[in-house]
Design a protein around this motif. Structure first.
Motif, PDB file in Angstrom:
ATOM      1  N   TYR A  52       0.860  -1.188   0.000  1.00  0.00           N
ATOM      2  CA  TYR A  52       0.000   0.000   0.000  1.00  0.00           C
ATOM      3  C   TYR A  52       0.893   1.233   0.000  1.00  0.00           C
ATOM      4  O   TYR A  52       2.100   1.151   0.249  1.00  0.00           O
ATOM      5  N   HIS A  53       0.305   2.394  -0.294  1.00  0.00           N
ATOM      6  CA  HIS A  53       1.065   3.641  -0.263  1.00  0.00           C
ATOM      7  C   HIS A  53       0.835   4.336   1.073  1.00  0.00           C
ATOM      8  O   HIS A  53      -0.292   4.345   1.577  1.00  0.00           O
ATOM      9  N   TYR A  54       1.897   4.904   1.636  1.00  0.00           N
ATOM     10  CA  TYR A  54       1.786   5.628   2.913  1.00  0.00           C
ATOM     11  C   TYR A  54       2.482   6.970   2.746  1.00  0.00           C
ATOM     12  O   TYR A  54       3.566   7.055   2.184  1.00  0.00           O
ATOM     13  N   ILE A  55       1.806   8.023   3.208  1.00  0.00           N
ATOM     14  CA  ILE A  55       2.243   9.384   2.884  1.00  0.00           C
ATOM     15  C   ILE A  55       2.150  10.267   4.125  1.00  0.00           C
ATOM     16  O   ILE A  55       1.215  10.127   4.919  1.00  0.00           O
TER      17      ILE A  55
ATOM     18  N   GLY B 110       5.733   6.404   0.652  1.00  0.00           N
ATOM     19  CA  GLY B 110       6.334   5.064   0.589  1.00  0.00           C
ATOM     20  C   GLY B 110       5.396   4.026   0.003  1.00  0.00           C
ATOM     21  O   GLY B 110       4.204   4.258  -0.174  1.00  0.00           O
ATOM     22  N   GLY B 111       5.969   2.868  -0.317  1.00  0.00           N
ATOM     23  CA  GLY B 111       5.175   1.745  -0.825  1.00  0.00           C
ATOM     24  C   GLY B 111       5.977   0.850  -1.742  1.00  0.00           C
ATOM     25  O   GLY B 111       7.203   0.751  -1.614  1.00  0.00           O
ATOM     26  N   GLU B 112       5.287   0.176  -2.689  1.00  0.00           N
ATOM     27  CA  GLU B 112       5.893  -0.722  -3.690  1.00  0.00           C
ATOM     28  C   GLU B 112       6.635  -1.888  -3.046  1.00  0.00           C
ATOM     29  O   GLU B 112       7.668  -2.340  -3.539  1.00  0.00           O
ATOM     30  N   ASP B 113       6.085  -2.405  -1.951  1.00  0.00           N
ATOM     31  CA  ASP B 113       6.736  -3.489  -1.191  1.00  0.00           C
ATOM     32  C   ASP B 113       6.797  -4.796  -1.980  1.00  0.00           C
ATOM     33  O   ASP B 113       5.950  -5.054  -2.843  1.00  0.00           O
TER      34      ASP B 113
END
Ligand SMILES: Cc1cc2nc3c(=O)[nH]c(=O)nc-3n(C[C@H](O)[C@H](O)[C@H](O)COP(=O)(O)OP(=O)(O)OC[C@H]3O[C@@H](n4cnc5c(N)ncnc54)[C@H](O)[C@@H]3O)c2cc1C
Ligand code: FES
Length: 531
Positions: free
Chosen positions: A292-295, A310-313
């Motif tokens: 997921y994306h975290y901002i 962040g993200g793109e795990d």
């Protein structure tokens, strides 16, 4: 991209656990103390100088306990220095999943405990007068492009049952209309983690605790540990090394390492609300834990704030399974940012880090299974700053025999029975990594390697980790991880060799960055490669 450069010359891995430097690490001088140089005796030995270890040492030292902390790099040189420092009870695996694993009562306890962890951080910030930009902010969970609205509605119902202060909004504040509705969580928080951790160190010392950096602990047992070759005798040992280095198997079958990526872009000062945002995650992922994306935003200079996104795990060491290697994950983040935050300007930082994903969503905090006086804090998922603080609260109560309402929920010996399907799936993925012995290597001969790069070289059935430095000198190691024998993979982004099984990592020179391995990669004589 206009990238910032590292701020100090130290041995690789001493300041941070990769080649990229986070904004937090870049914006303060690294903090270290003298290494341990003699045998010691203490009541409580804490191993690890991240949020979990430092918070534990702080709470116990403040109570007048005799505490000693050892850290093998500088303070916050592990994942705490690479976080994004959202302080939230909006847990990233979502309450509908926690309901399934632990029941609604479990979700309520989880929400209460993370809320208490945020309050504990705020209390410490105030009590110790820590200037770390601690700020209460709202958080917004909105829909990932591929997620149905019903998912968010169901999450909202689960969140309401936990008692968290939340409401449904038809538009997501601070985002374009395309982001759609969201759940608003009130009274969450954010801070500059390294400023906070440095002041925790000063407070620990003021309360009579001892801290030794550049001090590696090994041989942990109920009598203490060996630190830099010296015996430290202790009545209680807290292993806060993110991935436990005392427990070689049990805990590593209950959690799985993921890598996650962050970019920081310039935005106009106060041009966006100070807040936290998360999307619900990509359900089409091939990974068990949906990326997921975290901002968030953070103060930067007189003219700018930072938008930190962040993200793109992906599973550690397995980025190429999606044909997107580690170093290209940032482009995906930038593309996403340009759609959802079109006002963001130059990217000034990028970095990645590792997350330990527990099979049933909550961290493992408490006595190490089978031990009476050895404690662990691990499996902290994308909520490791609050999990680490909560870990400190639970373990300092356990050591002082004070009842704690969350001990049972986070007990490391609990069994993930309700998430059995997910468990088997992760174990099968892990088992597949041992088959690398017979799968193709990255290169067939050293000449294919360019300066500054590493790879896995195939020599018959053997796999060799090789790195060619800027002077064209080749460094070669067995690619077999010294933990339990998986084959490590080259991470071209952080210039490290990463183990896909349980997350051990090694520098390009084969040195240990983090466990569960406790030894470096075995060096191979370069001449042997030509025989
Ligand atoms: C990119 C990213 C974003 C994240 N965002 C968030 C977020 O927004 N909110 C949130 O709550 N969580 C977040 N997390 C998770 C959170 O940052 C981590 O879970 C947390 O910081 C881990 O803290 P820790 O103290 O357990 O581990 P660490 O910070 O890794 O500390 C462990 C320390 O132990 C030391 N050590 C290891 N072995 C030894 C040894 N043998 N002897 C001595 N010392 C040793 C290491 O050097 C290290 O400094 C994020 C993580 C990443 C990577
Ligand atoms: S980390 Fe366990 S085998 Fe490598």
């Amino acid at each position: 991209m206009t990238m910032k450069t590292p701020i100090a010359e130290e041995a690789p891995g001493m300041i941070t656990s990769g080649e990229n430097i986070s904004y937090w690490v870049a914006s303060v001088q690294p903090l270290g103390t003298a290494p341990l140089m003699q045998d010691e005796t203490t009541d409580i030995l804490v191993i690890g100088g991240g949020i979990a270890g430092l918070s534990t040492a702080y709470l116990l030292a403040k109570e007048g306990k005799q505490v000693m902390l050892v850290e093998d790099g500088m303070i916050a040189s592990g994942e705490s220095g690479r976080t994004t420092a959202h302080l939230t009870a909006a847990l990233d695996d979502h309450y509908q999943a926690i309901d399934r694993a632990f029941g609604e009562a479990g979700s309520k306890l989880a929400a209460e405990s993370h809320t208490a962890a945020i309050s504990m951080i705020e209390k410490i910030v105030n009590a110790e007068h820590i200037a770390c930009n601690f700020e209460r902010v709202n958080g917004y969970l909105f829909l990932h492009a591929g997620t149905k609205k019903e998912y968010l509605q169901q999450e909202y119902q689960s969140v309401l049952r936990t008692g968290l202060e939340a409401r449904w909004l038809n538009d997501t504040p601070g985002m374009p209309a395309a982001a759609g509705p969201c759940i608003e969580y009130r009274n969450q928080a954010q801070f500059h983690i390294i400023r906070y951790l440095h002041e925790l160190c000063n407070a620990i010392l003021r309360y009579g605790g001892k801290i030794y950096t550049k001090t590696r602990a090994t041989d942990i047992d109920s009598s203490g540990a060996v630190c830099n070759g010296y015996k430290v005798s202790a009545n209680h040992i807290v292993v806060a090394t993110n991935s436990p280095i005392n427990n070689m198997v049990t805990m590593h079958t209950k959690q799985f390492p993921y890598r996650t990526y962050v970019i920081a872009a310039l935005i106009g000062k106060n041009s966006m609300p100070h807040a936290l945002w998360w999307d619900t995650g990509n359900e089409d992922t091939r990974w068990i834990s949906a990326p997921y994306h975290y901002i968030r935003t953070a103060p930067y200079d007189q003219q700018h704030d930072l938008l930190i996104l962040g993200g793109e795990d992906h599973k550690t060491g397995q980025a190429e399974d999606e044909d997107v290697p580690e170093e290209l994950r940032y482009s995906a983040l930038i593309n996403w940012m340009r759609i959802y935050f079109p006002a963001a300007g130059d990217i000034v930082y990028k970095w990645s880090g590792q997350i330990m994903e527990p099979i049933d969503y909550l961290a493992y905090i408490g006595r190490n299974p089978g031990d009476k006086n050895i404690y662990i804090i691990t499996g902290d998922s994308g909520n490791g700053v609050t999990h680490g603080t909560l870990g400190a609260m639970i373990i300092s109560d356990l050591i002082q025999n004070i009842p704690n309402p969350w001990t049972e929920l986070y007990d490391p010996k609990r069994k993930p029975t309700k998430e059995f399907g997910k468990y088997i799936s992760e174990i099968l993925k892990m088992a597949g990594q041992y088959a690398d012995y017979i799968t193709p290597a990255d290169i067939k001969n050293i000449e294919q390697l360019t300066a500054g790069e590493g790879a896995i070289l195939g020599k018959g059935f053997k796999r060799i980790a090789v790195y060619k430095d800027d002077q064209q000198q080749v460094h070669a190691f067995s690619a077999v991880c010294p933990h339990l024998g998986c084959v490590v993979q080259w991470n071209a982004d952080e210039k490290s060799f990463d183990c896909p099984c349980h997350g051990s990592r090694f520098t390009k020179e084969g040195e240990l960055i983090n466990g569960p391995a406790i030894a470096p990669l075995t060096r191979i004589d370069i001449q042997d490669l030509h025989r």
